[in-house]
Design a protein around this motif. Sequence first.
Motif, PDB file in Angstrom:
ATOM      1  N   SER A 184       0.823  -1.214   0.000  1.00  0.00           N
ATOM      2  CA  SER A 184       0.000   0.000   0.000  1.00  0.00           C
ATOM      3  C   SER A 184       0.852   1.257   0.000  1.00  0.00           C
ATOM      4  CB  SER A 184      -0.938   0.021   1.219  1.00  0.00           C
ATOM      5  OG  SER A 184      -2.082  -0.775   0.988  1.00  0.00           O
ATOM      6  N   ALA A 185       0.485   2.201  -0.877  1.00  0.00           N
ATOM      7  CA  ALA A 185       1.179   3.488  -0.886  1.00  0.00           C
ATOM      8  C   ALA A 185       0.878   4.270   0.386  1.00  0.00           C
ATOM      9  CB  ALA A 185       0.762   4.292  -2.114  1.00  0.00           C
ATOM     10  N   GLU A 186      -0.344   4.134   0.882  1.00  0.00           N
ATOM     11  CA  GLU A 186      -0.748   4.806   2.118  1.00  0.00           C
ATOM     12  C   GLU A 186      -1.505   3.817   2.997  1.00  0.00           C
ATOM     13  OE1 GLU A 186      -2.717   8.515   1.338  1.00  0.00           O
ATOM     14  OE2 GLU A 186      -1.346   9.011  -0.299  1.00  0.00           O
ATOM     15  N   MET A 187      -1.510   4.068   4.281  1.00  0.00           N
ATOM     16  CA  MET A 187      -2.088   3.122   5.234  1.00  0.00           C
ATOM     17  C   MET A 187      -3.588   2.923   5.017  1.00  0.00           C
ATOM     18  SD  MET A 187      -2.070   3.302   9.429  1.00  0.00           S
ATOM     19  CE  MET A 187      -2.376   5.063   9.425  1.00  0.00           C
ATOM     20  N   PRO A 188      -4.049   1.669   4.961  1.00  0.00           N
ATOM     21  CA  PRO A 188      -5.496   1.403   5.061  1.00  0.00           C
ATOM     22  C   PRO A 188      -5.914   1.682   6.505  1.00  0.00           C
ATOM     23  CG  PRO A 188      -4.274  -0.480   4.123  1.00  0.00           C
ATOM     24  CD  PRO A 188      -3.277   0.432   4.759  1.00  0.00           C
ATOM     25  N   SER A 189      -6.229   2.923   6.803  1.00  0.00           N
ATOM     26  CA  SER A 189      -6.186   3.431   8.179  1.00  0.00           C
ATOM     27  C   SER A 189      -7.402   3.104   9.031  1.00  0.00           C
ATOM     28  CB  SER A 189      -5.962   4.947   8.163  1.00  0.00           C
ATOM     29  OG  SER A 189      -6.942   5.591   7.381  1.00  0.00           O
ATOM     30  N   ALA A 190      -8.495   2.618   8.429  1.00  0.00           N
ATOM     31  CA  ALA A 190      -9.693   2.350   9.223  1.00  0.00           C
ATOM     32  C   ALA A 190      -9.436   1.307  10.305  1.00  0.00           C
ATOM     33  CB  ALA A 190     -10.831   1.889   8.321  1.00  0.00           C
ATOM     34  N   GLY A 191      -8.495   0.400  10.065  1.00  0.00           N
ATOM     35  CA  GLY A 191      -8.222  -0.658  11.036  1.00  0.00           C
ATOM     36  C   GLY A 191      -7.101  -0.344  12.006  1.00  0.00           C
ATOM     37  N   ARG A 192      -6.580   0.874  11.955  1.00  0.00           N
ATOM     38  CA  ARG A 192      -5.411   1.187  12.779  1.00  0.00           C
ATOM     39  C   ARG A 192      -5.692   1.076  14.275  1.00  0.00           C
ATOM     40  NH1 ARG A 192      -2.451   4.421  15.788  1.00  0.00           N
ATOM     41  NH2 ARG A 192      -0.224   4.578  15.279  1.00  0.00           N
ATOM     42  N   ALA A 193      -6.914   1.344  14.689  1.00  0.00           N
ATOM     43  CA  ALA A 193      -7.229   1.387  16.125  1.00  0.00           C
ATOM     44  C   ALA A 193      -7.336  -0.002  16.759  1.00  0.00           C
ATOM     45  CB  ALA A 193      -8.525   2.158  16.350  1.00  0.00           C
ATOM     46  N   PHE A 194      -7.414  -1.046  15.950  1.00  0.00           N
ATOM     47  CA  PHE A 194      -7.521  -2.385  16.533  1.00  0.00           C
ATOM     48  C   PHE A 194      -6.216  -2.779  17.226  1.00  0.00           C
ATOM     49  CE2 PHE A 194     -11.026  -2.686  13.549  1.00  0.00           C
ATOM     50  CZ  PHE A 194     -11.956  -3.428  14.265  1.00  0.00           C
ATOM     51  N   TYR A 211     -10.091 -11.917   6.090  1.00  0.00           N
ATOM     52  CA  TYR A 211      -9.025 -11.026   5.627  1.00  0.00           C
ATOM     53  C   TYR A 211      -8.933 -11.043   4.102  1.00  0.00           C
ATOM     54  CZ  TYR A 211      -7.768 -11.303  10.532  1.00  0.00           C
ATOM     55  OH  TYR A 211      -7.815 -11.246  11.910  1.00  0.00           O
ATOM     56  N   ILE A 212      -8.931  -9.844   3.526  1.00  0.00           N
ATOM     57  CA  ILE A 212      -8.673  -9.681   2.096  1.00  0.00           C
ATOM     58  C   ILE A 212      -7.463  -8.746   1.950  1.00  0.00           C
ATOM     59  CG2 ILE A 212     -11.059 -10.106   1.455  1.00  0.00           C
ATOM     60  CD1 ILE A 212      -9.759  -6.572   1.178  1.00  0.00           C
ATOM     61  N   VAL A 213      -7.021  -8.536   0.726  1.00  0.00           N
ATOM     62  CA  VAL A 213      -5.927  -7.595   0.469  1.00  0.00           C
ATOM     63  C   VAL A 213      -6.368  -6.630  -0.628  1.00  0.00           C
ATOM     64  CG1 VAL A 213      -3.542  -7.310  -0.329  1.00  0.00           C
ATOM     65  CG2 VAL A 213      -4.158  -9.292   1.077  1.00  0.00           C
ATOM     66  N   LEU A 214      -6.199  -5.341  -0.383  1.00  0.00           N
ATOM     67  CA  LEU A 214      -6.253  -4.343  -1.445  1.00  0.00           C
ATOM     68  C   LEU A 214      -5.116  -3.371  -1.196  1.00  0.00           C
ATOM     69  CD1 LEU A 214      -8.980  -2.622  -3.394  1.00  0.00           C
ATOM     70  CD2 LEU A 214      -7.368  -1.154  -2.184  1.00  0.00           C
ATOM     71  N   HIS A 215      -4.212  -3.269  -2.172  1.00  0.00           N
ATOM     72  CA  HIS A 215      -3.073  -2.354  -2.038  1.00  0.00           C
ATOM     73  C   HIS A 215      -3.521  -0.949  -2.440  1.00  0.00           C
ATOM     74  CE1 HIS A 215      -0.524  -5.625  -1.059  1.00  0.00           C
ATOM     75  NE2 HIS A 215      -0.464  -6.146  -2.260  1.00  0.00           N
ATOM     76  N   THR A 216      -3.547  -0.052  -1.460  1.00  0.00           N
ATOM     77  CA  THR A 216      -4.067   1.297  -1.704  1.00  0.00           C
ATOM     78  C   THR A 216      -3.120   2.112  -2.570  1.00  0.00           C
ATOM     79  OG1 THR A 216      -3.041   2.328   0.211  1.00  0.00           O
ATOM     80  CG2 THR A 216      -5.138   1.246   0.575  1.00  0.00           C
ATOM     81  N   GLY A 217      -3.703   2.998  -3.372  1.00  0.00           N
ATOM     82  CA  GLY A 217      -2.919   3.958  -4.134  1.00  0.00           C
ATOM     83  C   GLY A 217      -2.783   5.259  -3.363  1.00  0.00           C
TER      84      GLY A 217
END
Length: 349
Positions: A184-194, A211-217
């Motif tokens: 990921s170029a930038e953090m998939p941030s919605a899950g950061r608080a877990f 769990y899935i994967v999506l590499h963010t742009g």
Amino acid sequence: MSIPFSFSLPPELSAKEPPERRGIARDQVRLMVINRDTYQVEHTRFDSLGKFLHPGDLLVFNTSRTLPAALDGCEAKSERCVEIRLAQHLPDNSWLALLLCQKGNPFSCGLRAGMQLDFGQGLIGSVYDRDRNIPRLWKIRFSKSGTELMDLLYRLGRPIRYEYVSAPWDLDYYQTVYAKEPGSAEMPSAGRAFTWKLLFDLKRQGVETAYIVLHTGLSSYMDDELDAQHPASEEEYFVSETAAQKINRTHQQGGRVIAVGTTVVRTLESVGDGAGKVDTGHGYTRLHITSNHKLKIVDGLLTGLHEPEASHLDLLTAFLPAEKIQSAYLEAVQQRYLWHEFGDLNLIL
């Protein structure tokens, strides 16, 4: 593109540092909960998430790991130096990247196809043509590939940082605790608080996980007009057979599928069929979700708070009427919630 609504976001409501540097734990950020049926808004703390989930619900996480996607390189013969921000890994093993000049106008320092950028430690990047879809992006091919390239990126690169972030925080602050696959170029941030403790507590409560994967742009091409024209980057996703089976079984058994992040919504809605069934898959999605999109797979969403006129606000209107989101967001501003990747969260369920 239609923007569902706008609002005024005071600069002081941008989260300038990670919660841990503000003296609280990851899972002690605030949580605004919006009920999809009653539109009732509740204000609580993220570590109370379990109060809103039922046994048999399924949380779907994106395990993509944030890359240190910003690097500095110089062209030897001209002494021209640029910052590159990696945006997307392409199937032919090249990359799309945003090139920012380090002095003066960020885009007018003679960028051209054929440039050879030296990043140090033997890593060279050859600049090819501009991207046909997003002309601010250039195609770059590195002199290294695979694990050798990844090792050099982690040695030479740093996390992409926007002006509202107060300091160059270490890469670890830009990772979720469950992140695995770099990309990921930038953090998939919605899950950061877990935290692991919260995840274990939810599991004991009977809440399932997949769990899935999506590499963010990139979330921004550093140009408001261009950002508005291209609300959804083309991003690579992977949905495993295990994840697909869990999602389908949850629906069969009457549970709710709750996406942790807009990246998960885009992935699942890209691979879901008209009957609400998910298949395993690997591909690229440019799906832009609006109020016209009938959700096939996702029943709820955990997400960050999105800035005025961000395209993610369009996606939220697939879950709630725009006026209800606007009302909740105005309440969040009044309640002094914090925005962006280190900020507070919103559960729509």
